[in-house]
Design a protein around this motif. Sequence first.
Motif, PDB file in Angstrom:
ATOM      1  N   THR A   5      43.808 -68.096 -52.125  1.00  0.00           N
ATOM      2  CA  THR A   5      42.930 -67.120 -51.480  1.00  0.00           C
ATOM      3  C   THR A   5      41.677 -66.878 -52.313  1.00  0.00           C
ATOM      4  O   THR A   5      40.608 -66.635 -51.770  1.00  0.00           O
ATOM      5  CB  THR A   5      43.654 -65.790 -51.238  1.00  0.00           C
ATOM      6  OG1 THR A   5      44.236 -65.337 -52.463  1.00  0.00           O
ATOM      7  CG2 THR A   5      44.729 -65.911 -50.176  1.00  0.00           C
ATOM      8  N   SER A   6      41.782 -66.992 -53.621  1.00  0.00           N
ATOM      9  CA  SER A   6      40.630 -66.763 -54.505  1.00  0.00           C
ATOM     10  C   SER A   6      39.592 -67.882 -54.420  1.00  0.00           C
ATOM     11  O   SER A   6      38.461 -67.711 -54.895  1.00  0.00           O
ATOM     12  CB  SER A   6      41.099 -66.598 -55.947  1.00  0.00           C
ATOM     13  OG  SER A   6      41.823 -67.739 -56.361  1.00  0.00           O
ATOM     14  N   LYS A  15      34.691 -71.365 -61.388  1.00  0.00           N
ATOM     15  CA  LYS A  15      35.862 -71.618 -62.235  1.00  0.00           C
ATOM     16  C   LYS A  15      35.458 -72.239 -63.570  1.00  0.00           C
ATOM     17  O   LYS A  15      36.040 -71.926 -64.612  1.00  0.00           O
ATOM     18  CB  LYS A  15      36.873 -72.496 -61.503  1.00  0.00           C
ATOM     19  CG  LYS A  15      37.581 -71.764 -60.376  1.00  0.00           C
ATOM     20  CD  LYS A  15      38.580 -72.650 -59.666  1.00  0.00           C
ATOM     21  CE  LYS A  15      39.235 -71.905 -58.518  1.00  0.00           C
ATOM     22  NZ  LYS A  15      40.289 -72.668 -57.859  1.00  0.00           N
ATOM     23  N   TYR A  27      42.955 -65.668 -64.260  1.00  0.00           N
ATOM     24  CA  TYR A  27      42.880 -65.862 -62.808  1.00  0.00           C
ATOM     25  C   TYR A  27      43.847 -66.950 -62.348  1.00  0.00           C
ATOM     26  O   TYR A  27      44.453 -66.850 -61.280  1.00  0.00           O
ATOM     27  CB  TYR A  27      41.458 -66.200 -62.378  1.00  0.00           C
ATOM     28  CG  TYR A  27      40.510 -65.041 -62.462  1.00  0.00           C
ATOM     29  CD1 TYR A  27      40.716 -63.887 -61.689  1.00  0.00           C
ATOM     30  CD2 TYR A  27      39.413 -65.071 -63.302  1.00  0.00           C
ATOM     31  CE1 TYR A  27      39.856 -62.813 -61.757  1.00  0.00           C
ATOM     32  CE2 TYR A  27      38.541 -63.999 -63.374  1.00  0.00           C
ATOM     33  CZ  TYR A  27      38.765 -62.875 -62.602  1.00  0.00           C
ATOM     34  OH  TYR A  27      37.912 -61.813 -62.672  1.00  0.00           O
ATOM     35  N   GLU A  31      46.756 -66.905 -59.417  1.00  0.00           N
ATOM     36  CA  GLU A  31      46.840 -67.935 -58.367  1.00  0.00           C
ATOM     37  C   GLU A  31      48.220 -68.587 -58.341  1.00  0.00           C
ATOM     38  O   GLU A  31      48.789 -68.800 -57.264  1.00  0.00           O
ATOM     39  CB  GLU A  31      45.746 -68.980 -58.593  1.00  0.00           C
ATOM     40  CG  GLU A  31      44.360 -68.438 -58.355  1.00  0.00           C
ATOM     41  CD  GLU A  31      43.243 -69.313 -58.902  1.00  0.00           C
ATOM     42  OE1 GLU A  31      42.079 -69.047 -58.563  1.00  0.00           O
ATOM     43  OE2 GLU A  31      43.523 -70.259 -59.672  1.00  0.00           O
ATOM     44  N   GLY A  35      48.509 -65.708 -55.650  1.00  0.00           N
ATOM     45  CA  GLY A  35      47.158 -65.202 -55.393  1.00  0.00           C
ATOM     46  C   GLY A  35      47.151 -63.829 -54.762  1.00  0.00           C
ATOM     47  O   GLY A  35      48.140 -63.094 -54.800  1.00  0.00           O
ATOM     48  N   TRP A  36      46.022 -63.492 -54.211  1.00  0.00           N
ATOM     49  CA  TRP A  36      45.841 -62.196 -53.583  1.00  0.00           C
ATOM     50  C   TRP A  36      46.285 -62.246 -52.136  1.00  0.00           C
ATOM     51  O   TRP A  36      46.260 -63.293 -51.490  1.00  0.00           O
ATOM     52  CB  TRP A  36      44.376 -61.771 -53.666  1.00  0.00           C
ATOM     53  CG  TRP A  36      43.965 -61.508 -55.080  1.00  0.00           C
ATOM     54  CD1 TRP A  36      44.358 -60.457 -55.852  1.00  0.00           C
ATOM     55  CD2 TRP A  36      43.116 -62.308 -55.890  1.00  0.00           C
ATOM     56  NE1 TRP A  36      43.804 -60.556 -57.099  1.00  0.00           N
ATOM     57  CE2 TRP A  36      43.031 -61.685 -57.147  1.00  0.00           C
ATOM     58  CE3 TRP A  36      42.426 -63.490 -55.683  1.00  0.00           C
ATOM     59  CZ2 TRP A  36      42.267 -62.202 -58.181  1.00  0.00           C
ATOM     60  CZ3 TRP A  36      41.675 -64.002 -56.717  1.00  0.00           C
ATOM     61  CH2 TRP A  36      41.599 -63.359 -57.949  1.00  0.00           C
TER      62      TRP A  36
END
Length: 92
Positions: A5-6, A15, A27, A31, A35-36
């Motif tokens: 999602t990121s 990145k 981060y 993931e 992820g979010w």
Amino acid sequence: MNGFTSDVAFTPTVKAIQSRKGSRDSYARVEQRGGWRATITPDLAAFIEAQTSVFLATANAEGQPYIQHRGGPAGFLKALDEHTIGFADFSG
């Protein structure tokens, strides 16, 4: 389809910058844990529907952004389902 999602916000260039500045590992752990969230929960829907102002951002095929303000009384934004937000478009 994106892998995480990121990926919407963290392009390969972003990145690479995160790696240079030391935040990429943090981060990447998020993931790897899934992820979010990518769905609108009931709590999030209530928050969205209470808003009186929102900014709508789009981009053209070349990536040029365009941002517009939309506003109205609480309730002009609606969570239509777990992936869709709709709004009444008031003129003026």
